[in-house]
Scaffold this motif. Structure first.
Motif, mmCIF file in Angstrom:
data_model
loop_
_atom_site.group_PDB
_atom_site.id
_atom_site.type_symbol
_atom_site.label_atom_id
_atom_site.label_comp_id
_atom_site.label_asym_id
_atom_site.label_seq_id
_atom_site.Cartn_x
_atom_site.Cartn_y
_atom_site.Cartn_z
ATOM 1 N N PRO A 174 27.727 -10.238 10.431
ATOM 2 C CA PRO A 174 28.024 -11.647 10.565
ATOM 3 C C PRO A 174 26.597 -12.471 10.303
ATOM 4 O O PRO A 174 25.474 -11.951 10.904
ATOM 5 C CB PRO A 174 29.093 -12.028 11.614
ATOM 6 N N PRO A 175 26.141 -13.560 9.845
ATOM 7 C CA PRO A 175 25.398 -14.252 10.109
ATOM 8 C C PRO A 175 24.609 -14.201 11.228
ATOM 9 O O PRO A 175 25.138 -14.840 12.055
ATOM 10 C CB PRO A 175 25.387 -15.090 9.493
ATOM 11 N N PHE A 176 23.566 -13.777 11.847
ATOM 12 C CA PHE A 176 22.869 -14.367 13.236
ATOM 13 C C PHE A 176 22.665 -15.453 13.807
ATOM 14 O O PHE A 176 23.322 -15.658 14.600
ATOM 15 C CB PHE A 176 21.352 -13.869 13.130
ATOM 16 N N ASP A 177 22.989 -16.818 12.995
ATOM 17 C CA ASP A 177 22.732 -18.272 13.548
ATOM 18 C C ASP A 177 24.470 -18.608 13.267
ATOM 19 O O ASP A 177 24.537 -19.915 13.065
ATOM 20 C CB ASP A 177 21.986 -18.898 12.654
ATOM 21 N N ALA A 178 25.572 -17.725 12.743
ATOM 22 C CA ALA A 178 26.656 -18.627 12.746
ATOM 23 C C ALA A 178 27.614 -18.103 13.657
ATOM 24 O O ALA A 178 28.671 -18.790 13.834
ATOM 25 C CB ALA A 178 27.378 -18.088 11.696
ATOM 26 N N ASP A 179 27.624 -17.343 15.087
ATOM 27 C CA ASP A 179 27.997 -17.634 16.481
ATOM 28 C C ASP A 179 29.639 -17.391 16.092
ATOM 29 O O ASP A 179 29.977 -17.601 16.545
ATOM 30 C CB ASP A 179 27.746 -18.799 16.716
ATOM 31 N N LEU A 180 29.568 -16.178 15.503
ATOM 32 C CA LEU A 180 30.620 -15.376 15.418
ATOM 33 C C LEU A 180 30.640 -14.210 15.611
ATOM 34 O O LEU A 180 31.679 -13.881 15.570
ATOM 35 C CB LEU A 180 30.576 -14.748 13.452
ATOM 36 N N PHE A 181 30.330 -13.297 16.467
ATOM 37 C CA PHE A 181 29.952 -12.286 17.675
ATOM 38 C C PHE A 181 31.898 -12.194 18.240
ATOM 39 O O PHE A 181 31.838 -11.080 17.438
ATOM 40 C CB PHE A 181 29.137 -12.295 17.811
ATOM 41 N N ASP A 182 31.622 -13.082 19.387
ATOM 42 C CA ASP A 182 32.866 -12.815 20.225
ATOM 43 C C ASP A 182 34.230 -13.030 18.637
ATOM 44 O O ASP A 182 34.740 -12.299 19.322
ATOM 45 C CB ASP A 182 32.665 -13.596 20.806
ATOM 46 N N LYS A 183 34.267 -13.253 17.605
ATOM 47 C CA LYS A 183 35.278 -13.526 16.934
ATOM 48 C C LYS A 183 35.814 -12.884 16.221
ATOM 49 O O LYS A 183 36.545 -12.196 16.292
ATOM 50 C CB LYS A 183 35.049 -14.894 16.438
ATOM 51 N N ALA A 184 34.291 -11.950 15.588
ATOM 52 C CA ALA A 184 34.577 -11.261 14.642
ATOM 53 C C ALA A 184 34.715 -9.979 15.431
ATOM 54 O O ALA A 184 35.511 -8.929 15.037
ATOM 55 C CB ALA A 184 33.194 -11.158 13.974
ATOM 56 N N LEU A 185 34.058 -9.213 16.032
ATOM 57 C CA LEU A 185 35.033 -8.741 17.652
ATOM 58 C C LEU A 185 36.393 -8.710 17.418
ATOM 59 O O LEU A 185 37.089 -7.861 17.637
ATOM 60 C CB LEU A 185 34.054 -8.957 18.982
ATOM 61 N N ALA A 186 36.878 -9.569 18.524
ATOM 62 C CA ALA A 186 38.521 -9.429 18.560
ATOM 63 C C ALA A 186 39.413 -9.250 17.414
ATOM 64 O O ALA A 186 40.307 -8.981 17.496
ATOM 65 C CB ALA A 186 38.455 -11.388 19.236
ATOM 66 N N ALA A 187 38.887 -10.191 15.995
ATOM 67 C CA ALA A 187 39.220 -9.858 14.678
ATOM 68 C C ALA A 187 39.084 -8.407 13.924
ATOM 69 O O ALA A 187 40.488 -7.973 13.460
ATOM 70 C CB ALA A 187 39.087 -10.884 14.009
ATOM 71 N N ALA A 188 38.021 -7.465 14.336
ATOM 72 C CA ALA A 188 37.792 -6.279 14.320
ATOM 73 C C ALA A 188 38.756 -5.238 15.331
ATOM 74 O O ALA A 188 39.305 -4.206 14.630
ATOM 75 C CB ALA A 188 36.334 -5.571 14.433
ATOM 76 N N CYS A 189 39.161 -5.439 16.589
ATOM 77 C CA CYS A 189 40.266 -4.933 17.261
ATOM 78 C C CYS A 189 41.469 -4.379 16.636
ATOM 79 O O CYS A 189 42.161 -3.620 17.028
ATOM 80 C CB CYS A 189 39.806 -5.773 18.488
ATOM 81 N N ARG A 190 41.964 -5.711 15.964
ATOM 82 C CA ARG A 190 43.449 -5.383 15.782
ATOM 83 C C ARG A 190 43.355 -4.538 14.798
ATOM 84 O O ARG A 190 44.651 -3.754 14.943
ATOM 85 C CB ARG A 190 43.141 -7.063 15.497
ATOM 86 N N GLN A 249 26.103 -5.528 25.597
ATOM 87 C CA GLN A 249 27.097 -3.937 26.597
ATOM 88 C C GLN A 249 28.608 -5.440 27.841
ATOM 89 O O GLN A 249 28.230 -6.447 27.406
ATOM 90 C CB GLN A 249 25.810 -4.022 26.982
ATOM 91 N N GLY A 250 28.671 -4.051 28.508
ATOM 92 C CA GLY A 250 29.205 -5.163 29.561
ATOM 93 C C GLY A 250 30.703 -5.861 29.352
ATOM 94 O O GLY A 250 31.591 -5.436 28.997
ATOM 95 N N ASP A 251 30.173 -6.500 30.374
ATOM 96 C CA ASP A 251 31.685 -7.439 30.139
ATOM 97 C C ASP A 251 32.060 -8.199 28.978
ATOM 98 O O ASP A 251 32.881 -9.344 28.518
ATOM 99 C CB ASP A 251 31.469 -9.078 31.169
ATOM 100 N N HIS A 303 37.133 -7.762 24.991
ATOM 101 C CA HIS A 303 37.831 -6.952 23.757
ATOM 102 C C HIS A 303 38.420 -5.311 23.493
ATOM 103 O O HIS A 303 38.652 -5.094 22.728
ATOM 104 C CB HIS A 303 36.757 -7.255 22.608
ATOM 105 N N GLY A 304 37.934 -5.040 25.278
ATOM 106 C CA GLY A 304 38.774 -3.652 24.911
ATOM 107 C C GLY A 304 37.427 -2.863 24.723
ATOM 108 O O GLY A 304 37.959 -1.426 24.273
ATOM 109 N N LEU A 305 36.194 -2.816 24.430
ATOM 110 C CA LEU A 305 35.284 -1.669 23.789
ATOM 111 C C LEU A 305 33.554 -2.085 24.724
ATOM 112 O O LEU A 305 33.944 -2.277 26.119
ATOM 113 C CB LEU A 305 34.278 -2.563 22.564
ATOM 114 N N GLU A 306 33.821 -0.709 24.418
ATOM 115 C CA GLU A 306 32.231 -0.253 25.390
ATOM 116 C C GLU A 306 31.386 0.586 24.152
ATOM 117 O O GLU A 306 31.707 1.369 22.516
ATOM 118 C CB GLU A 306 33.291 1.095 25.906
ATOM 119 N N VAL A 307 30.148 0.449 24.884
ATOM 120 C CA VAL A 307 28.523 1.419 23.393
ATOM 121 C C VAL A 307 29.124 2.884 23.658
ATOM 122 O O VAL A 307 29.281 3.552 24.236
ATOM 123 C CB VAL A 307 27.238 0.856 23.743
ATOM 124 N N VAL A 308 29.312 3.617 22.376
ATOM 125 C CA VAL A 308 29.323 4.672 22.355
ATOM 126 C C VAL A 308 27.813 4.741 22.059
ATOM 127 O O VAL A 308 26.886 6.361 22.568
ATOM 128 C CB VAL A 308 29.954 5.010 21.421
#
Length: 195
Positions: free
Chosen positions: A133-149, A166-168, A173-178
């Motif tokens: 996502p655009p870096f200045d749009a503050d969409l990362f949490d929302k994008a991760l939540a939407a992508a998990c579904r 990383q971490g919390d 979102h129930g995700l971890e870094v590979v």
């Protein structure tokens, strides 16, 4: 006295190239748009080394497609169903033109909001989601939540961001870094569901 730049030289668009698969070396024009920041060739090369060179049968969503470089790279390497999601009309037209030029039958373009499109996909229907996502749009949490579904149980998410995740921040979102990489000001993350 400075030498004038020729008109042809001034109008040359910035380009990225597909680095592997059936469309290897195909150049993709990068439109001059605020916030459009295509994933650099060397970052994509590392990412696809992580993913493997043969993505035959994969179902892929490039959620903030822009130039389509990530999704088209996946299709070039055998992904059979690739959805490019882009909100800007001019970029959608450009993506459709590229798909037609490549005769990319397994690639579709959908104009719309990436978060809404991801939320509307059936559960467990996607093997790989690209999130850039655009870096200045503050969409990362929302994008991760939407992508998990729509993510299949063994599926992966690629997240590109200006800082490491990383971490919390991922665990909620129930995700971890590979895998993780840093290239200049960009952090690339390959994520999977926590086992």
């Amino acid at each position: 006295m400075p030498r004038p730049t020729s008109p042809a030289r001034r109008s040359l668009p910035h380009q990225v190239r597909i680095i592997g698969g059936i469309w290897k070396r195909t150049k993709l024009d990068v439109a001059d748009r605020p916030g459009l920041r295509p994933t650099p060739d060397r970052v994509r090369e590392t990412l696809f080394n992580w993913l493997g060179h043969d993505l035959a049968g994969w179902r892929v969503v490039d959620a903030f497609a822009g130039t389509g470089a990530l999704g088209l790279e996946a299709a070039s390497r055998g992904a059979t169903d690739v959805l490019l999601v882009e909100s800007e009309g001019a970029l959608v037209d450009q993506l459709r033109a590229v798909i037609q030029k490549l005769d990319a039958g397994g690639v579709r373009v959908q104009r719309g909001n990436a978060l809404s499109v991801l939320a509307g996909l059936p559960p467990a229907s996607v093997d790989l989601v690209f999130l850039d996502p655009p870096f200045d749009a503050d969409l990362f949490d929302k994008a991760l939540a939407a992508a998990c579904r729509p993510l299949a149980p063994e599926g992966v998410i690629y997240l590109e961001a200006p800082a490491a995740w990383q971490g919390d921040a991922l665990a909620r979102h129930g995700l971890e870094v590979v895998r993780h990489m840093k290239a200049g000001m960009v952090h690339g993350h390959l994520l999977r569901r926590i086992a």
